[in-house]
Design an enzyme around this catalytic site. Structure first.
Site, PDB file in Angstrom:
ATOM      1  N   TYR A 101      31.841  27.990  31.982  1.00 16.54           N
ATOM      2  CA  TYR A 101      32.608  28.813  32.929  1.00 16.54           C
ATOM      3  C   TYR A 101      32.230  28.448  34.363  1.00 16.54           C
ATOM      4  O   TYR A 101      31.439  29.133  35.001  1.00 16.54           O
ATOM      5  CB  TYR A 101      32.317  30.290  32.638  1.00 16.54           C
ATOM      6  N   ARG A 145      37.789  28.920  40.519  1.00 14.46           N
ATOM      7  CA  ARG A 145      37.796  29.831  39.381  1.00 14.46           C
ATOM      8  C   ARG A 145      38.349  31.200  39.767  1.00 14.46           C
ATOM      9  O   ARG A 145      38.186  31.655  40.893  1.00 14.46           O
ATOM     10  CB  ARG A 145      36.351  29.973  38.878  1.00 14.46           C
ATOM     11  N   ASP A 146      39.006  31.852  38.805  1.00 12.71           N
ATOM     12  CA  ASP A 146      39.540  33.205  38.978  1.00 12.71           C
ATOM     13  C   ASP A 146      40.538  33.262  40.133  1.00 12.71           C
ATOM     14  O   ASP A 146      40.419  34.080  41.046  1.00 12.71           O
ATOM     15  CB  ASP A 146      38.396  34.199  39.198  1.00 12.71           C
ATOM     16  N   SER A 197      35.490  37.008  40.050  1.00  8.83           N
ATOM     17  CA  SER A 197      34.501  36.127  39.439  1.00  8.83           C
ATOM     18  C   SER A 197      34.599  34.723  40.017  1.00  8.83           C
ATOM     19  O   SER A 197      34.388  33.730  39.323  1.00  8.83           O
ATOM     20  CB  SER A 197      34.700  36.085  37.917  1.00  8.83           C
ATOM     21  N   ASP A 203      39.911  33.018  31.109  1.00 11.88           N
ATOM     22  CA  ASP A 203      40.983  33.449  32.027  1.00 11.88           C
ATOM     23  C   ASP A 203      41.755  32.318  32.697  1.00 11.88           C
ATOM     24  O   ASP A 203      42.816  32.562  33.261  1.00 11.88           O
ATOM     25  CB  ASP A 203      40.437  34.355  33.148  1.00 11.88           C
ATOM     26  N   ASP A 260      30.973  45.614  35.716  1.00  8.67           N
ATOM     27  CA  ASP A 260      32.182  44.887  36.121  1.00  8.67           C
ATOM     28  C   ASP A 260      32.432  44.997  37.620  1.00  8.67           C
ATOM     29  O   ASP A 260      33.215  44.232  38.177  1.00  8.67           O
ATOM     30  CB  ASP A 260      33.406  45.440  35.382  1.00  8.67           C
TER      31      ASP A 260
END
Length: 386
Positions: free
Chosen positions: A117, A122-123, A129, A170, A351
């Site tokens: 990851y 990313r994201d 994230s 994701d 989270d």
């Protein structure tokens, strides 16, 4: 990671798209390969288990011996190890060392769960994230050379173990539903090339790859599933061109870091128009489209955190939801396309500053929340030996 935009999926939920064709038929879908989890023990991550000592102490101080014992059981449950930065590559070394020790002590073949990851950009749709690498700052080269190359070297050398690796949670789902977001449109070429490179670099017999397929509330709508299968097939085709042989994956991972039940006791109202109303139904529904593309309809499903019935008013609620630890890995699931229920994102890290009262920043340990997960844990936790 937060659930990305569902508006496009919801607004299109009534439409039906024909499954597109692709040329990977009979190459990536090896129906004769055995289930890699059969006869093996999912590696218990000592690093995660140690964090739970705080929760055990909390129950002990309160005189709650029953839940203190349950924490000890959770500490003996196999979980996945996240490798989310270049610096986290050392997590692989630690996992290999500990898994070898467990294998020597118990005589049970270990399968080590890892999450890969660290894509550049990313994201792209949420940023909750966002990672360390940026395409505009030479991120794709660094991803290949400084992250994927050592990642592959470490797991390829440990042939005495098996590995189940979840690829880039994701990421490809954003290419299905969020291309109207400028950041996702710009990141799309990097996502395709980066993930294809990772797949082609990890073609080892003891390494079993599971490409992330989001969850039923995101890609499980009728218009999205054929489009998702097409995107997955395109990436596999690129991976095959990168290598000297056809690139293969074992299957797909669903519900990573999310809260959907595998086999929902109660069908929530917000799932009314979806055939993917829990993760078991999603796997079955998506599997048909994957097979049309010549892809393997095999799944692992994250049940590290499962929302309590009625805890959410809509699928898009993603932050510190009222939940419990889900069925422990290896629990019988009665779905022939599912290799195993697993804990990819085990409960503990917040989270974000949302959802559950007094939640700390994302990534910080949230002991009060973990206590709730223990109290609401699936009955299968009681069968874990301590």
């Amino acid at each position: 990671m937060r659930t990305s935009s569902l508006l496009a999926a919801l607004s299109a939920a009534g439409a039906v798209s024909a499954a597109p064709r692709f040329s990977l038929r009979q190459t990536t879908n090896d129906t004769t390969a055995p289930n890699p989890f059969t006869g093996k023990t999912l590696f218990v991550n000592p690093s995660y288990a140690t964090k739970l000592d705080q929760t055990h102490a909390s129950f002990t101080a309160a005189g709650d011996t029953a839940n203190a014992l349950r924490v000890r059981k959770v500490q003996n449950v196999g979980t996945f190890v996240w490798v989310s930065r270049i610096a986290d590559l050392s997590n692989i070394d630690a996992a290999i060392k500990s898994a070898r020790e467990a294998q020597s002590k118990t005589g049970e073949r270990q399968i080590v769960g890892l999450v890969l990851y660290n894509l550049p950009d990313r994201d792209c749709s949420a940023g909750e994230s966002a990672g360390e690498l940026k395409t505009a700052q030479d991120g794709l080269r660094r991803y290949k050379e400084e992250y994927i190359a050592p990642y592959a070297a470490k797991v390829s050398a440990a042939t005495d173990l098996d590995f189940a690796i979840v690829l880039e949670p994701d990421s490809l789902a954003n290419l299905v539903t969020n291309m109207e977001i400028p950041g996702c449109a710009a990141a799309a070429p990097t996502y395709r090339e980066g993930i294809a490179h990772a797949i082609s670099a990890l073609q080892f017999g003891h390494v079993h790859l599971y490409l992330d397929a989001a969850h039923g509330g995101w890609l499980g709508w009728d218009p999205n599933m054929p489009l998702a299968a097409k995107v997955f097939a395109e990436v596999l085709a690129i991976a095959s061109k990168n290598g000297t042989r056809e690139a293969k994956i074992r299957g797909f991972a669903t519900n990573v870091s999310n809260y959907n039940a595998f086999d929902a006791v109660v069908r929530e109202n917000y799932t009314e128009y979806s055939k993917s109303w829990d993760e078991s139904h999603y796997c079955t529904s998506l599997g048909a489209y994957l097979e049309e593309e010549g892809l393997p309809a095999r799944f692992i499903v994250d049940q590290g955190r499962v929302a309590m019935p009625g805890a959410r008013k809509e699928w898009g609620e993603w932050c510190n939801v009222e939940a419990g630890f889900g069925p422990v890995p290896g629990t019988s699931n009665n779905n022939t396309v599912v290799d195993s229920l697993v804990w990819i994102k085990p409960g503990g890290e917040s989270d974000g500053r949302c959802g559950f009262p007094n939640s700390p920043a994302a990534g910080q340990w949230h002991d009060e929340y973990v206590q709730m997960l223990v109290k609401n844990a699936h009955v299968s936790i009681d069968g874990v030996k301590v």
